[in-house]
Design a protein around this motif. Structure first.
Motif, short mmCIF file in Angstrom:
data_model
loop_
_atom_site.label_atom_id
_atom_site.label_comp_id
_atom_site.label_asym_id
_atom_site.label_seq_id
_atom_site.Cartn_x
_atom_site.Cartn_y
_atom_site.Cartn_z
N ILE A 62 42.39 44.63 28.07
CA ILE A 62 43.99 45.06 28.19
C ILE A 62 43.85 46.09 29.32
N ARG A 63 45.11 46.03 30.31
CA ARG A 63 45.11 46.46 31.29
C ARG A 63 46.60 47.48 31.28
N ASN A 64 46.49 48.77 31.75
CA ASN A 64 47.56 49.56 31.85
C ASN A 64 48.14 49.63 33.35
N GLY A 95 40.13 46.52 39.68
CA GLY A 95 39.30 45.44 39.29
C GLY A 95 39.50 44.26 39.79
N SER A 96 39.27 43.11 38.61
CA SER A 96 39.62 41.65 39.06
C SER A 96 41.09 41.40 39.40
N LEU A 97 41.72 42.04 38.46
CA LEU A 97 43.43 41.96 38.71
C LEU A 97 43.86 42.17 40.15
N VAL A 134 42.76 53.15 32.23
CA VAL A 134 43.20 52.19 33.20
C VAL A 134 43.30 50.78 32.57
N ASP A 135 41.97 50.43 32.13
CA ASP A 135 41.84 49.11 31.34
C ASP A 135 40.59 49.12 30.62
N PHE A 136 40.39 47.92 29.75
CA PHE A 136 39.18 48.11 28.81
C PHE A 136 39.13 46.72 28.34
N CYS A 138 35.28 50.37 29.54
CA CYS A 138 36.80 50.81 29.91
C CYS A 138 36.75 51.17 31.13
N ARG A 139 37.75 51.31 31.89
CA ARG A 139 38.02 52.14 33.32
C ARG A 139 38.75 53.34 33.02
N LEU A 140 38.08 54.40 33.16
CA LEU A 140 38.54 56.08 32.79
C LEU A 140 38.68 56.67 34.05
P1 TMP Z 1 37.78 43.58 35.28
O1 TMP Z 1 38.76 44.27 36.36
O2 TMP Z 1 36.32 43.48 36.10
O3 TMP Z 1 38.07 42.20 34.88
O4 TMP Z 1 37.37 44.35 34.22
C1 TMP Z 1 38.41 44.72 33.19
C2 TMP Z 1 37.83 45.53 32.17
O5 TMP Z 1 36.83 44.95 31.49
C3 TMP Z 1 36.97 46.97 32.71
O6 TMP Z 1 37.53 47.85 31.92
C4 TMP Z 1 35.56 46.61 32.61
C5 TMP Z 1 35.36 45.65 31.47
N1 TMP Z 1 34.58 44.59 31.39
C6 TMP Z 1 33.51 44.59 30.48
O7 TMP Z 1 33.53 45.37 29.83
N2 TMP Z 1 32.50 43.61 30.69
C7 TMP Z 1 32.63 42.72 31.67
O8 TMP Z 1 31.67 41.79 31.66
C8 TMP Z 1 33.58 42.70 32.70
C9 TMP Z 1 33.76 41.66 33.82
C10 TMP Z 1 34.78 43.72 32.57
#
Ligand code: TMP
Ligand code: ASP
Length: 243
Positions: free
Chosen positions: A90-92, A96-98, A171-173, A196-198
C-alpha cells in the motif's frame, strides 16, 4: 528446537499446540532480493516489539491478526496460518520501485492510496501482478481479492493515523495475509521498519528523515538509531493510550 521454516528475517518453530507457532525475529537484514546482506544490531527485538504493538493496536480496531502473545523480546507466538503467496503493498507517497518503474518523483503524494499485489517468489524476483494474473494463477479467489483490497485500505487508515500521532509519515508498506484452520483471513507476518517506509516529520532533509530499511538499502548510516527511534515513539504512544 527443530525449525519449521527459516526466512530472511524470521525463523518459525512448532509448539506443543498444532494451531500455534513461535516466530523468532532475527537481526539479519537483506535487500534487493537478498543480493545485499548484513546485520542490524538489535533489529530482531525492535521489529518484534514494534510488530507486537501494531498488531495489538490493529486488533483493538477489530482487524483480525495472527498475533497471540510476545513471550520474549524477540519472539512472538502466532496463530498458524497458510500464508497467501502475495505481498500486498500500500502506497500513500511515491517512493522505491514505484518511482523507478513509473518515473514519479520521490515524495509525490498520491491522489489515492495505491494497493498493489506482488507474487511472493524470490526466484522470480517478486513480480508485480495484475488482478487477472492473480486469478489465472489461482493465488486468491475474486472474493478474497476484494476482501484483501478493502482490508489493506482499512489497515492503511489505522496505521497512517497511528504513525501520524508519532510524528511519522507512513509512505508505503507491505502486508502478508494467511488463512487459519477455521478458514479466517488473518493479517500475518510483521509490520516494522523492515516492511514500511517511515519518514520523520521533525526532519526536512530527505535523507535524515528516513527511519526505515532504506537506511540499510541505500547505505545512509545510522540504521540502528532509526529503528530505535521508531520503537521508542511507537511504544511511548501505546503506553500513553491516546492515539
Ligand atoms: P518497493 O518500493 O521496493 O516496491 O517497496 C514497497 C514497500 O514494501 C516498502 O515499504 C518496503 C516493502 N517491501 C517489503 O517489505 N519487502 C520486500 O521484499 C519489498 C520489495 C518491499
Ligand atoms: N526483503 C527483500 C529482500 O531481502 C527486499 C527488500 O526489503 O528490499 O530481498
Amino acid at each position: 528446537m527443530e525449525k519449521l521454516y527459516e526466512g530472511k528475517a524470521k525463523i518459525l518453530y512448532p509448539t506443543d499446540d498444532p494451531e500455534v507457532l513461535l516466530t523468532h525475529f532475527k537481526d539479519d537484514a537483506t535487500a534487493f532480493n537478498a543480493q545485499k546482506r548484513g546485520t542490524i544490531q538489535g533489529k530482531g527485538e525492535i521489529n518484534c516489539k514494534i510488530s507486537t504493538a501494531l498488531f495489538q493496536w490493529l486488533e483493538s480496531q477489530d482487524i483480525a491478526t495472527h498475533f497471540l502473545e510476545q513471550p520474549s523480546p524477540d519472539q512472538m507466538l502466532v496463530r498458524r496460518v497458510k500464508i497467501l503467496p502475495l505481498e500486498v503493498v500500500i502506497r500513500n507517497i511515491a517512493a522505491g520501485s514505484l518511482c523507478r518503474q513509473t518515473g514519479l518523483k520521490e515524495g509525490q503524494i498520491l491522489s489515492f492510496p495505491l494497493v498493489e499485489f506482488y507474487l511472493k517468489n524470490d526466484e522470480l524476483g517478486d513480480p508485480l501482478l495484475t488482478r487477472d494474473r492473480i486469478l489465472i494463477l489461482e493465488l486468491a479467489t475474486p472474493e478474497q481479492l476484494e476482501k484483501l483490497q478493502n482490508l489493506a485500505l482499512t489497515i492503511n487508515q489505522y496505521l497512517q493515523q497511528f504513525f501520524e500521532s508519532c510524528q511519522i509519515t507512513l509512505v508505503d508498506f507491505k502486508l502478508e495475509f494467511g488463512i487459519d484452520s477455521q478458514g479466517r483471513l488473518l493479517l500475518a507476518d510483521e509490520i516494522s521498519p523492515d516492511t514500511c517506509r517511515l519518514w520523520d516529520q521533525t526532519e526536512t532533509d530527505p535523507q535524515a528523515r528516513v527511519l526505515d530499511k532504506d537506511r540499510f538499502r541505500r547505505d545512509l548510516g545510522q540504521v540502528e538509531a532509526a529503528y530505535q527511534q521508531v520503537q521508542q515513539r511507537v511504544l511511548a504512544k501505546l503506553s500513553q493510550g491516546k492515539i
